[in-house]
Design a protein around this motif. Structure first.
Motif, PDB file in Angstrom:
ATOM      1  N   SER A  54       0.943  -1.162   0.061  1.00 52.89           N
ATOM      2  CA  SER A  54       0.050   0.105   0.038  1.00 52.89           C
ATOM      3  C   SER A  54       0.743   1.317   0.051  1.00 52.89           C
ATOM      4  O   SER A  54       0.048   2.219  -0.163  1.00 52.89           O
ATOM      5  N   GLY A  55       2.162   1.150  -0.127  1.00 58.72           N
ATOM      6  CA  GLY A  55       2.910   2.424   0.049  1.00 58.72           C
ATOM      7  C   GLY A  55       3.381   2.875   1.704  1.00 58.72           C
ATOM      8  O   GLY A  55       3.867   3.764   1.907  1.00 58.72           O
ATOM      9  N   HIS A  64      -0.969   4.311  -1.603  1.00 64.71           N
ATOM     10  CA  HIS A  64      -1.509   3.602  -2.882  1.00 64.71           C
ATOM     11  C   HIS A  64      -2.976   3.298  -2.504  1.00 64.71           C
ATOM     12  O   HIS A  64      -3.187   2.414  -1.715  1.00 64.71           O
ATOM     13  N   GLU A  65      -3.881   3.743  -3.533  1.00 63.17           N
ATOM     14  CA  GLU A  65      -5.157   3.603  -3.153  1.00 63.17           C
ATOM     15  C   GLU A  65      -5.708   2.584  -4.315  1.00 63.17           C
ATOM     16  O   GLU A  65      -5.414   2.565  -5.486  1.00 63.17           O
ATOM     17  N   ARG A  66      -6.276   1.545  -3.687  1.00 60.73           N
ATOM     18  CA  ARG A  66      -6.812   0.406  -4.428  1.00 60.73           C
ATOM     19  C   ARG A  66      -8.249   0.142  -3.807  1.00 60.73           C
ATOM     20  O   ARG A  66      -8.376   0.095  -2.386  1.00 60.73           O
ATOM     21  N   ARG A 342       7.034   4.461  -2.863  1.00 68.69           N
ATOM     22  CA  ARG A 342       5.991   4.923  -2.197  1.00 68.69           C
ATOM     23  C   ARG A 342       5.244   6.262  -3.010  1.00 68.69           C
ATOM     24  O   ARG A 342       3.946   6.382  -2.937  1.00 68.69           O
ATOM     25  N   GLN A 343       6.163   6.846  -3.682  1.00 70.40           N
ATOM     26  CA  GLN A 343       5.502   7.907  -4.494  1.00 70.40           C
ATOM     27  C   GLN A 343       4.891   7.744  -5.841  1.00 70.40           C
ATOM     28  O   GLN A 343       4.506   8.325  -6.495  1.00 70.40           O
ATOM     29  N   GLU A 348      -0.281   2.568 -13.436  1.00 70.35           N
ATOM     30  CA  GLU A 348       0.322   2.414 -14.550  1.00 70.35           C
ATOM     31  C   GLU A 348       1.874   2.345 -14.226  1.00 70.35           C
ATOM     32  O   GLU A 348       2.777   1.698 -14.884  1.00 70.35           O
ATOM     33  N   ASP A 349       2.200   2.869 -12.928  1.00 70.46           N
ATOM     34  CA  ASP A 349       3.668   2.615 -12.400  1.00 70.46           C
ATOM     35  C   ASP A 349       3.910   1.249 -12.162  1.00 70.46           C
ATOM     36  O   ASP A 349       5.078   0.698 -12.453  1.00 70.46           O
TER      37      ASP A 349
END
Length: 434
Positions: A54-55, A64-66, A342-343, A348-349
């Motif tokens: 999740s970062g 990270h939003e999922r 984390r950033q 896409e990353d």
């Protein structure tokens, strides 16, 4: 619909491709040293880092939003499974790996946890059939829950040992059910933080018994895959019992597990142990216990397990050369035990990271092929040891020489002259082929 549905399907574009998501070097059907590139690499997506991370770090909340990070746990797990296969289908790699707790939530009891995992595995089985993506290996998470704060197999409480055994039994059966080719055991907390409260002999005996129970159950259920141990020297504990390849090999011999268990070697774990990645692979290969690889890298300025995607083909070429010299990984593969930073908050990353990682591996394999075909490295090594292929060397190895006869030989022969190891010349050869 999933959060990955808008992503493109990754294609091979060749070295001159301009699309940042095109593969430039990973051509799965390209023949390399008589074998398809995909068969050499057998690349795999790590379910945990790709779809669970999740970062979060020790100094900040998740970034990270999922959508599956919230909501009713079982529904979220099913949503995550659909999204994971949507991503992996677009990436086009043949394998994935998982921990049981990556796939399904923890229940209120061992029985409920088992039922939850079985429910999500039904969805995963359907997705595997739909996409053709296979399971490289499964494992159980025996380190996250507070019950395992003092270890699982090495815990001072036998009730925790029993709980861990139940969890591994089911995870091994799940791996077998999904056609997995390996089952991995990582001793995340099988170690100690202080010797003041640790009985080393007792914990070694417990761990040895646990591993034997796993092997016994493997044969009981007819699982034909390989049981793997993944070495790591420390973190989260101060010292872990599976420190490095040589340490694990001694453990296997001591507990009569040699021939039943091999090793899953991680790049970042090798460097944390003070070794090079190629050293650990070469050592495992020389001892006959090379099984599979977790491919990632650390950061030389951070002395901890950063789990970054590989991006330097020259650095990876020597580990890849050792894999080639070993004849490949058999039923193992290269699993991307790596996470985006984390950033890096866009979905896409995650695709960029895997494309770059698999291309880096492919370039490293092509460099290893050039080194093998060039032949000078192998020739130089053979020349260095040529004396051992002659009369005296062969007699020593055959056991027909004694200290007395060797002393007589030394007294009657001219003193041996030092010979150059030619390290710089060999390093230049390898660099020029890279």
């Amino acid at each position: 619909m999933t959060v990955f549905d808008h992503l493109p399907y990754v294609r091979f574009g060749g070295p001159d491709a301009t699309d940042p998501l095109a593969l430039r070097y990973y051509d799965k059907d390209l023949t390399v040293l008589g074998r398809r590139m995909e068969d050499w690499l057998r690349p795999s997506v790590a379910y945990w880092h790709s779809f669970v991370a999740s970062g979060l770090d020790p100094f900040g909340s998740p970034t990270h939003e999922r959508p599956w990070f919230q909501g009713e746990p079982l529904a979220a797990a099913l949503m995550k499974a659909d999204a994971a296969f949507a991503f992996m289908e677009r990436l086009g790699l043949p394998f994935f790996c998982f921990h049981d707790r990556d796939v399904a939530p923890e229940g209120d009891s061992a029985r409920q946890s088992k039922a939850l995992l079985d429910r999500v595995l039904e969805r995963i089985e359907g997705q595997m059939q739909r996409t053709g993506i296979r399971l490289l290996w499964g494992t159980a998470n025996l380190f996250s829950h507070p019950r395992y704060m003092a270890g699982a197999a090495t815990n001072p409480d036998p009730a925790v040992f029993a709980f861990a055994a139940a969890q591994v039994k089911h995870a091994l059966e799940a791996t077998h059910r999904l056609g997995g080719r390996n089952y991995v055991l990582w001793g995340g907390r099988e170690g100690y933080d202080t010797l003041l409260n640790t009985d080393l002999a007792r914990e070694d005996a417990q761990l040895g018994r646990f591993m034997n129970l796993v092997v016994e159950h493997k044969h009981r259920i007819g699982f034909t895959g390989t049981i793997l141990i993944e070495p790591k020297p420390m973190e989260p504990t101060k010292h872990q019992y599976d420190r490095d390849v040589a340490t694990v090999y001694g453990f296997l011999v001591r507990h009569k597990l040699l021939g039943e268990v091999k090793l899953n070697i991680e790049a970042n774990h090798a460097t944390l142990a003070g070794h090079s990645f190629e050293h650990e692979i070469a050592t495992a290969a020389s001892l006959g216990v090379l099984g599979s690889v977790d491919i990632n890298r650390g950061d030389p300025q951070n002395g901890w397990d950063t789990d970054q995607f590989p991006n330097n083909a020259q650095d990876l070429s020597l580990p890849m050369l050792e894999v080639v010299r070993a004849g490949g990984l058999g039923d193992g593969g290269f699993n991307f035990d790596a996470k985006i930073r984390r950033q890096s908050i866009d979905v896409e990353d995650l695709l960029h990271a895997h494309v770059g990682g698999v291309d880096t591996m492919a370039r490293a394999l092509l460099i290893a092929e050039r080194i093998v075909l060039d032949g000078r490295l192998d020739a130089a090594r053979a020349e260095r040891y040529a004396g051992w292929d002659g009369g005296l060397g062969q007699r020593i190895l055959a056991g027909t020489e004694s200290l007395q006869t060797l002393a007589e030989h030394a007294e009657n022969a001219a003193p041996p002259a030092p010979r150059s190891g030619r390290q710089e010349a060999l390093e230049n050869w390898v660099a020029r082929l890279s």
